[in-house]
Design a protein around this motif. Structure first.
Motif, PDB file in Angstrom:
ATOM      1  N   HIS A 300     -13.869 -16.343 -73.462  1.00 14.09           N
ATOM      2  CA  HIS A 300     -14.024 -14.934 -73.611  1.00 14.09           C
ATOM      3  C   HIS A 300     -13.874 -14.321 -75.113  1.00 14.09           C
ATOM      4  O   HIS A 300     -14.627 -13.628 -75.708  1.00 14.09           O
ATOM      5  CB  HIS A 300     -13.335 -14.046 -72.838  1.00 14.09           C
ATOM      6  CG  HIS A 300     -13.552 -13.939 -71.295  1.00 14.09           C
ATOM      7  ND1 HIS A 300     -13.989 -14.747 -70.431  1.00 14.09           N
ATOM      8  CD2 HIS A 300     -13.855 -12.625 -70.967  1.00 14.09           C
ATOM      9  CE1 HIS A 300     -14.261 -14.227 -69.198  1.00 14.09           C
ATOM     10  NE2 HIS A 300     -14.397 -12.855 -69.421  1.00 14.09           N
ATOM     11  N   TRP A 301     -12.812 -15.198 -75.578  1.00 17.13           N
ATOM     12  CA  TRP A 301     -12.629 -14.734 -77.259  1.00 17.13           C
ATOM     13  C   TRP A 301     -13.716 -15.261 -78.063  1.00 17.13           C
ATOM     14  O   TRP A 301     -14.238 -14.431 -78.721  1.00 17.13           O
ATOM     15  CB  TRP A 301     -11.433 -15.594 -77.358  1.00 17.13           C
ATOM     16  CG  TRP A 301     -10.700 -15.071 -78.870  1.00 17.13           C
ATOM     17  CD1 TRP A 301     -10.066 -14.172 -79.274  1.00 17.13           C
ATOM     18  CD2 TRP A 301     -11.151 -15.801 -80.060  1.00 17.13           C
ATOM     19  NE1 TRP A 301      -9.893 -14.179 -80.657  1.00 17.13           N
ATOM     20  CE2 TRP A 301     -10.158 -15.000 -81.079  1.00 17.13           C
ATOM     21  CE3 TRP A 301     -11.346 -17.380 -80.210  1.00 17.13           C
ATOM     22  CZ2 TRP A 301     -10.278 -15.641 -82.273  1.00 17.13           C
ATOM     23  CZ3 TRP A 301     -11.440 -17.586 -81.493  1.00 17.13           C
ATOM     24  CH2 TRP A 301     -10.948 -16.995 -82.504  1.00 17.13           C
ATOM     25  N   PHE A 302     -14.210 -16.465 -77.771  1.00 11.21           N
ATOM     26  CA  PHE A 302     -15.353 -17.054 -78.785  1.00 11.21           C
ATOM     27  C   PHE A 302     -16.586 -16.263 -78.410  1.00 11.21           C
ATOM     28  O   PHE A 302     -17.244 -15.994 -79.279  1.00 11.21           O
ATOM     29  CB  PHE A 302     -15.629 -18.615 -78.265  1.00 11.21           C
ATOM     30  CG  PHE A 302     -14.401 -19.272 -79.111  1.00 11.21           C
ATOM     31  CD1 PHE A 302     -14.369 -19.393 -80.423  1.00 11.21           C
ATOM     32  CD2 PHE A 302     -13.677 -20.223 -78.458  1.00 11.21           C
ATOM     33  CE1 PHE A 302     -13.479 -20.123 -80.941  1.00 11.21           C
ATOM     34  CE2 PHE A 302     -12.679 -21.101 -78.945  1.00 11.21           C
ATOM     35  CZ  PHE A 302     -12.626 -21.227 -80.201  1.00 11.21           C
ATOM     36  N   HIS A 303     -16.845 -15.679 -77.324  1.00 13.06           N
ATOM     37  CA  HIS A 303     -18.185 -15.063 -77.065  1.00 13.06           C
ATOM     38  C   HIS A 303     -17.998 -13.552 -77.503  1.00 13.06           C
ATOM     39  O   HIS A 303     -18.777 -12.731 -77.941  1.00 13.06           O
ATOM     40  CB  HIS A 303     -18.489 -14.932 -75.643  1.00 13.06           C
ATOM     41  CG  HIS A 303     -19.131 -16.201 -75.417  1.00 13.06           C
ATOM     42  ND1 HIS A 303     -18.386 -17.442 -74.880  1.00 13.06           N
ATOM     43  CD2 HIS A 303     -20.338 -16.751 -75.140  1.00 13.06           C
ATOM     44  CE1 HIS A 303     -19.358 -18.462 -74.585  1.00 13.06           C
ATOM     45  NE2 HIS A 303     -20.557 -17.883 -74.884  1.00 13.06           N
ATOM     46  N   HIS A 304     -16.652 -12.804 -77.459  1.00 17.54           N
ATOM     47  CA  HIS A 304     -16.589 -11.370 -77.601  1.00 17.54           C
ATOM     48  C   HIS A 304     -15.883 -11.163 -78.987  1.00 17.54           C
ATOM     49  O   HIS A 304     -15.927 -10.202 -79.572  1.00 17.54           O
ATOM     50  CB  HIS A 304     -15.716 -10.731 -76.521  1.00 17.54           C
ATOM     51  CG  HIS A 304     -16.666 -10.893 -75.077  1.00 17.54           C
ATOM     52  ND1 HIS A 304     -17.743 -10.330 -75.067  1.00 17.54           N
ATOM     53  CD2 HIS A 304     -16.231 -11.301 -73.999  1.00 17.54           C
ATOM     54  CE1 HIS A 304     -18.191 -10.377 -73.737  1.00 17.54           C
ATOM     55  NE2 HIS A 304     -17.256 -10.918 -73.529  1.00 17.54           N
ATOM     56  N   VAL A 305     -15.004 -12.121 -79.392  1.00 12.24           N
ATOM     57  CA  VAL A 305     -14.335 -11.748 -80.778  1.00 12.24           C
ATOM     58  C   VAL A 305     -14.564 -12.795 -81.877  1.00 12.24           C
ATOM     59  O   VAL A 305     -15.162 -12.272 -83.075  1.00 12.24           O
ATOM     60  CB  VAL A 305     -12.625 -12.082 -80.485  1.00 12.24           C
ATOM     61  CG1 VAL A 305     -12.144 -11.789 -81.825  1.00 12.24           C
ATOM     62  CG2 VAL A 305     -12.303 -11.083 -79.453  1.00 12.24           C
ATOM     63  N   ALA A 306     -14.693 -13.905 -81.548  1.00  7.35           N
ATOM     64  CA  ALA A 306     -15.062 -15.023 -82.727  1.00  7.35           C
ATOM     65  C   ALA A 306     -16.689 -14.844 -83.080  1.00  7.35           C
ATOM     66  O   ALA A 306     -16.997 -15.452 -83.929  1.00  7.35           O
ATOM     67  CB  ALA A 306     -14.775 -16.482 -82.310  1.00  7.35           C
ATOM     68  N   GLY A 307     -17.491 -14.037 -82.117  1.00  8.01           N
ATOM     69  CA  GLY A 307     -18.904 -14.325 -82.496  1.00  8.01           C
ATOM     70  C   GLY A 307     -19.526 -15.667 -82.467  1.00  8.01           C
ATOM     71  O   GLY A 307     -20.487 -15.821 -82.879  1.00  8.01           O
ATOM     72  N   GLU A 308     -19.091 -16.448 -81.432  1.00  6.53           N
ATOM     73  CA  GLU A 308     -19.680 -17.958 -81.078  1.00  6.53           C
ATOM     74  C   GLU A 308     -20.001 -18.513 -82.375  1.00  6.53           C
ATOM     75  O   GLU A 308     -21.277 -19.033 -82.658  1.00  6.53           O
ATOM     76  CB  GLU A 308     -21.092 -17.588 -80.362  1.00  6.53           C
ATOM     77  CG  GLU A 308     -20.840 -16.852 -78.895  1.00  6.53           C
ATOM     78  CD  GLU A 308     -22.162 -16.857 -78.142  1.00  6.53           C
ATOM     79  OE1 GLU A 308     -22.559 -17.936 -77.706  1.00  6.53           O
ATOM     80  OE2 GLU A 308     -22.730 -15.751 -78.030  1.00  6.53           O
ATOM     81  N   PRO A 309     -19.102 -18.992 -83.074  1.00  5.82           N
ATOM     82  CA  PRO A 309     -19.406 -19.867 -84.150  1.00  5.82           C
ATOM     83  C   PRO A 309     -19.879 -21.240 -83.765  1.00  5.82           C
ATOM     84  O   PRO A 309     -19.430 -21.728 -82.804  1.00  5.82           O
ATOM     85  CB  PRO A 309     -18.143 -20.103 -84.935  1.00  5.82           C
ATOM     86  CG  PRO A 309     -17.132 -19.664 -83.992  1.00  5.82           C
ATOM     87  CD  PRO A 309     -17.764 -18.548 -83.020  1.00  5.82           C
TER      88      PRO A 309
END
Length: 356
Positions: A300-309
């Motif tokens: 969830h964090w990488f998809h919603h906060v980190a912007g999927e680097p």
């Protein structure tokens, strides 16, 4: 052996089903451009149907599809039960987008197993999940950056009672935080609409229908717990418990590895059919609960906060696959043996002589 991914799984399902004499039907997911496939084994007019579904939670489709492929490979053992009374319906990849992308959610970012509620939800009180959202998601950072937040989160779950409260609040489902865990959405998802179309197409005129919904991620490694949303004093629960030799566990009673959940596929199945219907989940344990939860948080964090680097995307996908499936031969053998046992007990229950 686990399929390598959604497309390989779908191709194997279709090829094996056709070779085994199953009748295929495809249901398209318009928004995602993906498909849920069904395979029917038995007579068209069978009075009873056993439905075996995989991939309700996307990434959990690896093990669920492996069970379905195993069932097809073993179809000769089940043909004696196929008659005017009983047929089998396999539903592959209920949530194909989640399966394709190694995520648990649908293309809309929704937990499908919390989406079968009556919308709109105006006037609904806030969920208990809100008290934990900051520590679970807003303040989450991959270790070692987020170590202090993790200490605070763990400190709030040091006793069995606190852990159970946390599990219930977090995994029961919520409709307040779209970027939070176990979000049930604000409208029916595409996967829900496709599932309802499948039920309408195959089950509305049946005397009896049973759903076995395959899941992974909770419980002891390799163990397969049978889970019902019904309370233990419900006549349906008591009947199923007899079929399974007392092995059925009730979410409502708090004696299951799953917290009590609303809006599930199994609840919707029972409520949508006019005939006699039953539905249970079969949950296979994979890794410790904290490892599974943290894989979901990272996803969830990488998809919603980190912007999927890009440098993190494959690592997060591997972490999700590891959290919701087992790769070793021992795990697979235990899963398949339990799956066979549960299907056998279900078939015997569905075909036992009824009361005069």
């Amino acid at each position: 052996m686990l399929p390598s991914g959604y497309h390989a799984s779908r191709a194997a399902f279709r090829a094996k089903a056709m070779q085994a004499g199953g009748r295929l039907r495809t249901f398209e997911h318009g928004a995602a451009g993906l498909h849920t496939d069904t395979a029917w084994f038995g007579k068209d007019a069978a009075a009873s149907v056993l439905v075996i579904a995989s991939g309700t939670h996307g990434v959990e489709g690896y093990a669920g599809a492996a069970c379905q492929l195993h069932f097809i490979d073993s179809i000769a053992a089940w043909r004696p039960f196929m008659s005017d009374r009983l047929a089998f319906l396999l539903v592959h990849a209920v949530n194909p987008w989640g399966y394709l992308h190694d995520r648990r959610v649908t293309v809309e970012g929704v937990d499908l197993n919390r989406n079968f509620v009556d919308f709109p939800l105006a006037g609904r009180p806030p969920s208990a999940y809100g008290a934990f959202h900051d520590r679970l998601m807003r303040r989450y950072r991959p270790l070692p950056m987020g170590w202090w937040n993790e200490v605070r989160l763990l400190a709030g779950a040091l006793t069995p009672a606190r852990r159970r409260r946390l599990q219930q609040a977090v995994s029961a489902g919520q409709y307040d935080h779209p970027h939070g865990l176990f979000y049930g959405g604000q409208a029916p998802t595409e996967s829900r609409r496709v599932w309802e179309a499948i039920m309408q197409a195959f089950l509305q005129q049946r005397r009896q229908a049973f759903l076995l919904d395959l899941h992974t991620g909770l419980g002891r490694r390799g163990a397969g717990e049978l889970i019902s949303y019904l309370p233990p004093d419900d006549p349906g629960f008591r009947r199923l418990s007899g079929w399974y030799g007392g092995q059925l566990r009730s979410m409502a009673a708090g004696d299951s590895v799953s917290a009590a959940v609303e809006g599930t596929l199994t609840q919707a199945f029972d409520r949508a059919l006019a005939g006699e219907s039953y539905a249970v989940g079969l949950e296979f344990g994979t890794r410790p609960a904290l490892a599974v939860l943290n894989a979901l948080r990272a996803d969830h964090w990488f998809h919603h906060v980190a912007g999927e680097p890009a440098r993190h995307r494959e690592r997060v996908k591997r972490r999700m696959r590891d959290a919701f499936s087992g790769k070793d031969a021992d795990w697979m053998e235990r899963v398949m043996a339990r799956f066979d046992e549960v299907v056998r007990m279900t078939v015997e229950g569905m075909t036992e002589p009824g009361p005069d």
